[in-house]
Design a protein around this motif. Structure first.
Motif, PDB file in Angstrom:
ATOM      1  N   ARG A  92       0.853  -1.180   0.000  1.00  0.00           N
ATOM      2  CA  ARG A  92       0.000   0.000   0.000  1.00  0.00           C
ATOM      3  C   ARG A  92       0.889   1.229   0.000  1.00  0.00           C
ATOM      4  O   ARG A  92       2.023   1.195   0.479  1.00  0.00           O
ATOM      5  CB  ARG A  92      -0.965   0.018   1.174  1.00  0.00           C
ATOM      6  N   SER A  93       0.357   2.293  -0.527  1.00  0.00           N
ATOM      7  CA  SER A  93       1.111   3.541  -0.616  1.00  0.00           C
ATOM      8  C   SER A  93       1.249   4.173   0.757  1.00  0.00           C
ATOM      9  O   SER A  93       0.352   4.090   1.590  1.00  0.00           O
ATOM     10  CB  SER A  93       0.391   4.517  -1.541  1.00  0.00           C
ATOM     11  N   LEU A  94       2.374   4.815   0.953  1.00  0.00           N
ATOM     12  CA  LEU A  94       2.583   5.567   2.184  1.00  0.00           C
ATOM     13  C   LEU A  94       2.071   6.982   1.975  1.00  0.00           C
ATOM     14  O   LEU A  94       2.180   7.545   0.898  1.00  0.00           O
ATOM     15  CB  LEU A  94       4.077   5.619   2.524  1.00  0.00           C
ATOM     16  N   ALA A  95       1.519   7.527   3.027  1.00  0.00           N
ATOM     17  CA  ALA A  95       1.018   8.894   2.961  1.00  0.00           C
ATOM     18  C   ALA A  95       1.611   9.700   4.108  1.00  0.00           C
ATOM     19  O   ALA A  95       1.903   9.144   5.164  1.00  0.00           O
ATOM     20  CB  ALA A  95      -0.505   8.904   3.031  1.00  0.00           C
TER      21      ALA A  95
END
Length: 96
Positions: A92-95
């Motif tokens: 999953r993408s890091l934010a």
């Protein structure tokens, strides 16, 4: 997909391995080289297992002891049962 996997189903997963611990001696480059070598020692058997199960290694990160791979969904249980794997997760993408 995980409840009734078929041979054609594949997953991209992140495999977390045990954290590499390196003694704080020597130069930064020496410590980095030891950490990378220690990671390879624990990652190579897992990468070989992924390939034996019909998967492929996409990427790896020695800094956080992870391997990103694509595996057949039917191989997930075999990998999950390994003692040298701490966790299997979806990427999953890091934010911020």
């Amino acid at each position: 997909m995980l409840e009734n996997p078929t041979a054609s189903d594949s997953l991209v997963v992140i495999i977390e391995l045990p954290t590499v611990v390196v003694e704080p001696r020597g130069s930064r480059s020496e410590r980095t080289a030891r950490a990378m070598s220690a990671f390879r020692a624990i990652a190579d058997p897992v990468k070989a297992a992924v390939e034996r199960l019909g998967g492929e290694v996409i990427d790896e990160a020695w800094i956080n002891s992870t391997i990103k791979c694509r595996i057949p969904a039917t191989a997930l249980n075999a990998l999950a049962g390994r003692d040298d794997i701490k966790k299997i997760d979806l990427p999953r993408s890091l934010a911020r």
